[in-house]
Scaffold this active site. Structure first.
Site, PDB file in Angstrom:
ATOM      1  N   ASP A  82      -2.264  87.803  32.653  1.00 46.70           N
ATOM      2  CA  ASP A  82      -3.506  88.558  32.751  1.00 46.70           C
ATOM      3  C   ASP A  82      -3.183  89.992  33.179  1.00 46.70           C
ATOM      4  OD1 ASP A  82      -4.932  86.323  32.070  1.00 46.70           O
ATOM      5  OD2 ASP A  82      -5.327  85.723  34.139  1.00 46.70           O
TER       6      ASP A  82
ATOM      7  N   ARG B 281     -13.716  71.316  27.528  1.00 39.21           N
ATOM      8  CA  ARG B 281     -13.332  71.967  28.772  1.00 39.21           C
ATOM      9  C   ARG B 281     -14.075  73.285  28.868  1.00 39.21           C
ATOM     10  NH1 ARG B 281      -8.723  75.446  30.239  1.00 39.21           N
ATOM     11  NH2 ARG B 281      -8.615  75.404  32.511  1.00 39.21           N
TER      12      ARG B 281
ATOM     13  N   HIS C 144       0.104  83.998  27.715  1.00 36.04           N
ATOM     14  CA  HIS C 144      -0.078  85.414  28.098  1.00 36.04           C
ATOM     15  C   HIS C 144      -0.057  85.534  29.609  1.00 36.04           C
ATOM     16  CE1 HIS C 144      -4.092  83.737  28.669  1.00 36.04           C
ATOM     17  NE2 HIS C 144      -4.384  84.787  29.423  1.00 36.04           N
TER      18      HIS C 144
ATOM     19  N   HIS D  20       0.633  81.979  31.338  1.00 29.99           N
ATOM     20  CA  HIS D  20      -0.127  80.733  31.287  1.00 29.99           C
ATOM     21  C   HIS D  20      -0.801  80.595  29.932  1.00 29.99           C
ATOM     22  CE1 HIS D  20      -2.782  83.923  32.742  1.00 29.99           C
ATOM     23  NE2 HIS D  20      -3.807  83.235  32.263  1.00 29.99           N
TER      24      HIS D  20
HETATM   25  C1  GA4 Z   1      -6.298  88.169  28.947  1.00 28.70           C
HETATM   26  C2  GA4 Z   1      -7.176  88.059  30.205  1.00 28.70           C
HETATM   27  C3  GA4 Z   1      -8.675  88.198  29.892  1.00 28.70           C
HETATM   28  O1  GA4 Z   1      -9.155  87.011  29.267  1.00 28.70           O
HETATM   29  C4  GA4 Z   1      -8.948  89.406  28.963  1.00 28.70           C
HETATM   30  C5  GA4 Z   1      -8.203  89.143  27.672  1.00 28.70           C
HETATM   31  C6  GA4 Z   1      -8.375  90.170  26.555  1.00 28.70           C
HETATM   32  C7  GA4 Z   1      -9.400  89.692  25.520  1.00 28.70           C
HETATM   33  O2  GA4 Z   1      -9.464  88.490  25.231  1.00 28.70           O
HETATM   34  O3  GA4 Z   1     -10.112  90.545  24.986  1.00 28.70           O
HETATM   35  C8  GA4 Z   1      -6.961  90.410  25.968  1.00 28.70           C
HETATM   36  C9  GA4 Z   1      -5.985  89.587  26.857  1.00 28.70           C
HETATM   37  C10 GA4 Z   1      -6.780  89.350  28.121  1.00 28.70           C
HETATM   38  C11 GA4 Z   1      -4.634  90.270  27.124  1.00 28.70           C
HETATM   39  C12 GA4 Z   1      -4.162  91.358  26.140  1.00 28.70           C
HETATM   40  C13 GA4 Z   1      -5.276  91.873  25.202  1.00 28.70           C
HETATM   41  C14 GA4 Z   1      -6.578  91.885  25.966  1.00 28.70           C
HETATM   42  C15 GA4 Z   1      -6.754  90.047  24.505  1.00 28.70           C
HETATM   43  C16 GA4 Z   1      -5.547  90.836  24.154  1.00 28.70           C
HETATM   44  C17 GA4 Z   1      -4.778  90.595  23.100  1.00 28.70           C
HETATM   45  C18 GA4 Z   1     -10.447  89.650  28.823  1.00 28.70           C
HETATM   46  C19 GA4 Z   1      -8.176  90.591  29.435  1.00 28.70           C
HETATM   47  O4  GA4 Z   1      -8.587  91.490  30.126  1.00 28.70           O
HETATM   48  O5  GA4 Z   1      -6.905  90.554  28.913  1.00 28.70           O
END
Ligand code: GA4
Length: 339
Positions: free
Chosen positions: A216, A281, A214, A271
């Protein structure tokens, strides 16, 4: 069902075979922040242009602040499952296990996500720790220090990009009532025979996907982990570059909002994290985000006849909503591209 999923004593191998993927060793940029400012800003922009990723050392975040949060995180994840569940479910804040987001993504990890808003930290801490005031002050100190580092990096970027308003990026994440997120991820070992294996370099198919591919959504991510490898970045489809673990460094990722704010010059890096066969980890990630109503518009210097405006104006709230309506690996920024 949830309880069974959270029981990490039952280690079930992930069905995802990683053996067909390409792994490439690349020297990723390590930037020493104690060097001369103009030199540092050049290196940062070069790294963001090429990888959307770099590591920083001599970053100024005090070790005791990092060590305290690491200790709290490890103590939390070591608790019995029913106690951890008191802080959950993560929708999106709180304790989560294996489920990621709201649309069926799964990973081999457990995690704690916190909104960095001071009031929210105090409230959440009550469900996380037996000593909530200690926990919330450790979390707040960490957030303050890492947010400061993030702002500094964003100012350095703006300077080198010759943007007149050099706070144009950092202002977005400076607000303590903004929408930044702190996330602790714990990847328990996924047990396979690990005799003779180099556990700092998970290069082979004995490692499972802990957190899938994904980018961020936010502006900038600052991630610190213990000395166990697992993080990989990808700048070319299907090719993964392992990031060597370094507990003294912060890994910095360009997020989707910084890609939009730089009018597509910096690319938010894709990443993922693999589990390690033998070692646990733990990573601690600060996702710097603006407040919900903030409009995301690239500064005028980054929109030129050679680089026309790529994205339509939108708010962080709109982007966040779109992110949560999609799957983890989807390219969300495409939805905001001008035709
Ligand atoms: C990825 C980055 C952060 O960990 C996060 C994630 C969020 C979650 O886990 O709730 C998201 C993911 C993240 C990207 C797209 C959406 C939202 C899960 C998901 C499928 C907390 C964020 O802000 O985006």
């Amino acid at each position: 069902l949830y309880f069974i999923q959270t029981n990490f004593n039952m280690v079930v191998p992930s069905p995802t075979p990683l053996s067909t993927e390409k792994v490439r060793a690349v020297d990723l940029p390590i930037i020493d922040l104690s060097a001369q400012r103009s030199e540092v800003s050049k290196l940062i922009v070069k790294a963001c242009d090429k990888f959307g990723f770099f590591k920083v050392i001599n970053h100024g975040v005090p070790n005791h602040i990092i060590a305290k949060l690491e200790h709290e995180g490890l103590s939390f994840f070591a608790k019995p499952v029913p106690e951890k569940l008191r802080a959950g479910p993560a929708n999106p804040f709180g304790y989560g296990c294996k489920t990621i987001g709201l649309n069926g993504d799964m990973g081999e990890l457990e995690y704690l996500t916190l909104n960095t808003n001071p009031l929210s930290i105090v409230e959440r801490s009550k469900t996380i720790s037996d000593d909530p005031s200690k926990f919330s002050s450790i979390v707040s100190d960490y957030i303050e220090a890492v947010r400061g580092l993030g702002c500094e990096l964003l100012d350095l970027m703006a300077e080198e990009l010759l943007v007149t308003d050099t706070s144009v990026f950092s202002r977005l994440i400076r607000d303590v009532n903004g929408d930044s997120v702190l996330r602790l991820n714990h990847y328990p070992p996924v047990q396979v025979d690990c005799k003779d294996m180099d556990t700092s370099h998970p290069h082979d198919n004995r490692n499972m996907v802990g957190f899938g591919e994904h980018s961020d959504p936010q502006i900038l991510t600052l991630l610190r982990s213990n000395d166990v490898g697992g993080l990989q970045i990808s700048i070319e489809d299907g090719v993964w570059i392992p990031v060597t673990p370094d507990p003294n460094a912060f890994c910095v990722n360009v997020g989707d909002m910084l890609q939009a704010m730089t009018n597509g010059r910096f690319v938010s890096v894709r990443h993922r994290a693999l589990t390690n066969s033998c070692k646990s980890r733990m990573s601690m990630a600060f996702f710097g985000a603006p407040s919900l109503q903030t409009r995301i518009i690239a500064p005028p210097e980054l929109v030129t006849p050679n680089r026309l405006s790529l994205y339509r104006p939108f708010t962080w709230a709109e982007y966040k909503k779109a992110s949560y309506s999609l799957r983890l690996g989807d390219s969300r920024l495409e939805l905001f591209r001008k035709c």
